[in-house]
Motif scaffolding. Structure first.
Motif, PDB file in Angstrom:
ATOM      1  N   SER A   1      -4.389 -15.051  -2.149  1.00  0.00           N
ATOM      2  CA  SER A   1      -3.372 -14.067  -1.761  1.00  0.00           C
ATOM      3  C   SER A   1      -3.556 -12.766  -2.530  1.00  0.00           C
TER       4      SER A   1
ATOM      5  N   GLU B   1       3.464 -12.338   2.077  1.00  0.00           N
ATOM      6  CA  GLU B   1       2.430 -13.342   2.335  1.00  0.00           C
ATOM      7  C   GLU B   1       2.797 -14.701   1.738  1.00  0.00           C
TER       8      GLU B   1
ATOM      9  N   ASN C   1       2.121   2.958  -2.644  1.00  0.00           N
ATOM     10  CA  ASN C   1       1.302   1.756  -2.723  1.00  0.00           C
ATOM     11  C   ASN C   1       1.712   0.812  -3.837  1.00  0.00           C
TER      12      ASN C   1
ATOM     13  N   SER D   1      -7.614  -6.181  -1.275  1.00  0.00           N
ATOM     14  CA  SER D   1      -8.506  -5.618  -0.256  1.00  0.00           C
ATOM     15  C   SER D   1      -7.725  -4.853   0.808  1.00  0.00           C
ATOM     16  N   TYR D   2      -6.576  -5.373   1.194  1.00  0.00           N
ATOM     17  CA  TYR D   2      -5.724  -4.689   2.170  1.00  0.00           C
ATOM     18  C   TYR D   2      -5.227  -3.364   1.598  1.00  0.00           C
ATOM     19  N   ARG D   3      -4.817  -3.380   0.340  1.00  0.00           N
ATOM     20  CA  ARG D   3      -4.273  -2.173  -0.262  1.00  0.00           C
ATOM     21  C   ARG D   3      -5.334  -1.089  -0.422  1.00  0.00           C
TER      22      ARG D   3
ATOM     23  N   LYS E   1      -6.662 -10.940  -1.095  1.00  0.00           N
ATOM     24  CA  LYS E   1      -6.313 -10.358   0.204  1.00  0.00           C
ATOM     25  C   LYS E   1      -5.421  -9.138   0.026  1.00  0.00           C
ATOM     26  N   THR E   2      -4.465  -9.226  -0.881  1.00  0.00           N
ATOM     27  CA  THR E   2      -3.562  -8.112  -1.136  1.00  0.00           C
ATOM     28  C   THR E   2      -4.338  -6.896  -1.624  1.00  0.00           C
TER      29      THR E   2
ATOM     30  N   TYR F   1       3.987  -6.664   0.142  1.00  0.00           N
ATOM     31  CA  TYR F   1       3.002  -7.410   0.928  1.00  0.00           C
ATOM     32  C   TYR F   1       2.695  -8.755   0.281  1.00  0.00           C
TER      33      TYR F   1
ATOM     34  N   VAL G   1      -7.746  -0.460   1.632  1.00  0.00           N
ATOM     35  CA  VAL G   1      -7.815   0.169   2.965  1.00  0.00           C
ATOM     36  C   VAL G   1      -6.615   1.095   3.167  1.00  0.00           C
ATOM     37  N   ILE G   2      -5.432   0.631   2.825  1.00  0.00           N
ATOM     38  CA  ILE G   2      -4.224   1.428   3.009  1.00  0.00           C
ATOM     39  C   ILE G   2      -4.227   2.659   2.100  1.00  0.00           C
TER      40      ILE G   2
ATOM     41  N   THR H   1       2.527  -2.784  -2.136  1.00  0.00           N
ATOM     42  CA  THR H   1       1.634  -3.862  -2.561  1.00  0.00           C
ATOM     43  C   THR H   1       2.443  -5.080  -2.982  1.00  0.00           C
TER      44      THR H   1
END
Length: 85
Positions: free
Chosen positions: A19, A67, A56, A25-27, A22-23, A63, A29-30, A60
């Motif tokens: 988790s 999740e 962010n 890597s997603y952040r 994933k958090t 998110y 991008v954002i 973050t």
């Protein structure tokens, strides 16, 4: 319905480490998308950076907890029995 498309998939709970990765890597991008969009609207790097940092931090955390909560919800999950593998 998706289970019919992916019949050999088994669902397992995510680890906290997964988790977190994933958090992050997603952040990333954002962060890039936030900076680009705010910079395009304002034309100012300081404003884009400030918005990017502040928004962010709280998104973050939101998110990550979102999740983790959804991973605990059993609705929509299936436990497929192993076929001897």
């Amino acid at each position: 319905m998706i289970e019919k498309l992916l019949p050999n998939r088994k669902h397992t709970e995510e680890t906290i480490r997964r988790s977190i990765v994933k958090t992050i890597s997603y952040r990333v991008v954002i962060l890039v998308l936030d900076f680009i969009s705010i910079y395009l609207f304002t034309g100012q790097i300081k404003i884009a950076l400030g918005f990017m940092i502040v928004s962010n931090i709280y998104t973050t955390l939101a998110y990550f907890f979102h999740e983790r909560i959804w991973d605990k919800i059993k609705w929509g999950k299936t436990n497929l029995k192993s076929s001897g593998q």
